[in-house]
Scaffold this active site. Sequence first.
Site, PDB file in Angstrom:
ATOM      1  N   LYS A  98     -52.926  41.675  11.001  1.00  9.81           N
ATOM      2  CA  LYS A  98     -51.978  41.593   9.839  1.00  9.81           C
ATOM      3  C   LYS A  98     -51.952  42.634   9.026  1.00  9.81           C
ATOM      4  O   LYS A  98     -51.338  43.583   9.086  1.00  9.81           O
ATOM      5  CB  LYS A  98     -52.497  40.189   9.134  1.00  9.81           C
ATOM      6  N   ASP A 156     -64.334  37.462  12.223  1.00  3.96           N
ATOM      7  CA  ASP A 156     -62.940  37.561  12.382  1.00  3.96           C
ATOM      8  C   ASP A 156     -62.018  37.626  11.113  1.00  3.96           C
ATOM      9  O   ASP A 156     -61.684  36.731  10.456  1.00  3.96           O
ATOM     10  CB  ASP A 156     -62.350  36.498  13.179  1.00  3.96           C
ATOM     11  N   TYR A 165     -59.059  29.633  14.089  1.00  2.00           N
ATOM     12  CA  TYR A 165     -58.235  30.046  15.028  1.00  2.00           C
ATOM     13  C   TYR A 165     -58.237  31.664  15.219  1.00  2.00           C
ATOM     14  O   TYR A 165     -58.406  32.434  14.373  1.00  2.00           O
ATOM     15  CB  TYR A 165     -56.804  29.724  14.695  1.00  2.00           C
TER      16      TYR A 165
END
Length: 430
Positions: A267, A239, A145
Amino acid sequence: MQTILHSINAFNEAKQVIPGGVNSPVRAFGSVGGTPRFIKEGRGAYIVDEDNNSYIDFVQSYGPLILGHSDSLVVQAVQDSVAKGLSYGAPTELETNLAKEIISVCEGVEKIRFVNSGTEATMSAIRLARAFSGKDDIIKFEGCYHGHSDSLLVKSGSGLATFGETSSKGVIQDIAKHTLVARYNDLDSVKECIRLSGNVGCIIIEPIAGNMGLVPSKKDFLQGLRELCDKENIVLIIDEVMSGFRASLQGSYAFYGVKGDLSTYGKVIGGGMPLAAFGGRADIMDMLSPIGGVYQAGTLSGNPVAVSAGLATLALIKQDVGLYERLESLANRLAEGLMSAAKTYNIPLQTCVRGSMMGFFFAQEEVIDWNSAAKSDTEFYAKFHAKMLEKGVNFAPSQFETSFMCKPFNETIIDEVIEKARASFKELKA
Ligand SMILES: Cc1ncc(COP(=O)(O)O)c(C=O)c1O
């Protein structure tokens, strides 16, 4: 007996005005059932809901809070920044400082640009990679994702290594067809995608996948991917929105020694505030506007409050020598404890640890890709999740998420969780 009346009422009320009652789907408990807890505060290892129930929290805002909830120095940095203004729409030295901090530890990142979410980071990195390579098609991996931009809300078509199909209504096939979907940890499927398309300019991967549960790349696979990208002139986007400053200070690099041409972060670098980034080779990054012709912008990008939270978080992480080793050892302790409890009750369990990230699947076989992850027993996970919540332990409300350790965790907390898991397994097998 736990009362959750306040959460039940709050959820019903939220559903009147917010689709599904939540601002991000997983929070609605759709895949585990039951009522999502409405949280009023977080402190260290714990969150507290509106009915005053307290939970040991393995979600940690889905990863950002490596220092735990409301770390006093991060909160102080935010308060100090807020007192000077919320946003200026002009450059600040804080942004340069955070850029330097990240560049100093992240291999392959020579220049970096800040955005507000991981979705923006990957979306912008892909635009840049397409411009740099001059090729339209991209490859992503099944089960990974990268946020919810149109090009990335794509699943494999009939059979793997095919042109993708949309995985969300509203994403048009004309866009999805430019995203090919390969199998994680399977280099041959990547080669097949490249052959099929003849026009692949970019590959994006979670080097340590955390969005199908925790499934790390195999070392030879990630290294092979790097070589393939070099050979085929393909821009590799690593990523690290989840794994960056999480799996280790250097993210996945410490495990694989593989650099992306571009990398994305989010994050942890925002310490719990909306902040993300994409960065990489200077020759690619300098194609961005205002130097180059690739447009990318943001009203609140590099926002001083978020950047201050990020700077404080990274400074505290760096000061705390041995933090990652300590969190990894706690993650291993939890994984081993869960394994031993599951074994007692004959429950098939697979566990995995990468730094402060821990994953577990109720599955018979090792999980190496989406195919094997999807074989896990999601119904059992839902029951386990509910039992643990009743006992004051918050695991993510889906089998296909990762558990996160944070600085305030210690052996006593982990042992308490293991005992509660043992009790839950016993009740479920009774
Ligand atoms: C690896 C990865 N990339 C991108 C994203 C998207 O980030 P955001 O939710 O901030 O848009 C996520 C979110 O979980 C992620 O885990």
